[in-house]
Design an enzyme around this catalytic site. Sequence first.
Site, PDB file in Angstrom:
ATOM      1  N   HIS A   1       0.811  -1.215   0.000  1.00  0.00           N
ATOM      2  CA  HIS A   1       0.000   0.000   0.000  1.00  0.00           C
ATOM      3  C   HIS A   1       0.850   1.273   0.000  1.00  0.00           C
ATOM      4  CE1 HIS A   1       0.433  -0.235   4.510  1.00  0.00           C
ATOM      5  NE2 HIS A   1       0.460   1.085   4.370  1.00  0.00           N
TER       6      HIS A   1
ATOM      7  N   ASP B   1       0.357  -7.735   1.471  1.00  0.00           N
ATOM      8  CA  ASP B   1       0.787  -6.335   1.606  1.00  0.00           C
ATOM      9  C   ASP B   1       2.305  -6.213   1.546  1.00  0.00           C
ATOM     10  OD1 ASP B   1       0.409  -3.655   1.708  1.00  0.00           O
ATOM     11  OD2 ASP B   1      -0.326  -3.561   3.766  1.00  0.00           O
TER      12      ASP B   1
ATOM     13  N   SER C   1       4.718   2.508   8.024  1.00  0.00           N
ATOM     14  CA  SER C   1       4.370   1.377   7.171  1.00  0.00           C
ATOM     15  C   SER C   1       5.568   0.922   6.351  1.00  0.00           C
ATOM     16  CB  SER C   1       3.228   1.745   6.229  1.00  0.00           C
ATOM     17  OG  SER C   1       2.034   1.928   6.943  1.00  0.00           O
TER      18      SER C   1
END
Length: 392
Positions: free
Chosen positions: A129, A159, A238
């Site tokens: 993402h 992911d 992230s």
Amino acid sequence: MRHHRHARHPALVAVAALAAALSCLGCKGKPSPGGQAPSATPVPLTPQASQAPTAIETQPPVTPPSKSSLIEDERNSISVFREVAPSTVFVTQRRLVVDRMWGTAVEVPAGSGSGFVWDADGHIVTNFHVVDNAQSLLVRLQGEKTFPARLVGIEPRKDIAVLKIEAPKELLKPIQVAPLREPLEVGQKAIAIGNPFGLDHTLTTGIISALGRQVEGAGGVTIRDMIQTDAAINPGNSGGPLLDSSGHLIGMNTMIFSKSGSSAGIGFAVPSTTIARIVPQIIKTGKAEQVGLGIQLDPAHRLERRNGIRGVIVMAVIPGGPADKAGLRGLSEGDRGLVLGDVIVGIDGKPIEDYDALYNELDQKKPGDKVKVDLLRNGQKVTVEVAVELIS
């Protein structure tokens, strides 16, 4: 004629005595100017318990704590940060913005995250993402050197994304992955390094709060076996590494549970076991390996929802595949439209209610493994054995 000596006034006598006493202060028994030692010890002007002068107290200078004064946990955090910070990178996504009025185009930042160096060839691991829909990508190393990056491959269902930069090997410090033989434990120390809110190389610490969590990923399926931690994870973290007290990678920080958008003490990381399995596959072929039964199905689960069916409808069977050899049946045309064939309702005795469950059960298998598939066929339950294969 006798001369009489006049008597001295009492006040003058007192003044003279006081002057004599004052002249002896500090003389410590030395003779007076008149050659005679004083007959009595001088009395202080202010009565005190002790005649010794009061010393002026001074505070010692404040010095920073030495390494020896740090507790063991502090020394460990400092050591891990110094060791792993050079392996942690800052990933910036850029997009082209066109000004049609002036006929100009300029690249602007469109998102950012963290990542880590995987090997000395310049492969960088981050979240899917973080790079999704990127038109161009930049990777900044700890020494503030920035390199353009190309996308090698992705696995949205986990992911995970892999990038590659062309950087001198001396600037690349690959991260160390935790040994598979050492299982994680709830309560053990967890250290997160990343770039939250664009703040370069920030460290937070906490513990592993839970294991085996299931969280819906960016690819539309549940990511299983996620690590839950209370180490603060904020936007920009992230893709950054989650580490144990030895500085080994145990996970990749992926998402948080928060109503405000900031850390609330519940963060999730993709486990290093999944990363260690998927990343080499992406580097080798550009995509993650996936095993299947040799059938076509609908991941969106539209037909099942429309007809209230629990399970996975076999849309079609690939000729010559393992499902075809095992006798599975797909949809067929009838006089009144489509005729339902087989519905997968179980794998190795575990219930299958949707594509998410089917994908995660098969994801644990290797090519050539045989599974027992429970089917619903014409209202009857049937079990067949099918060998799984790699999906091209």
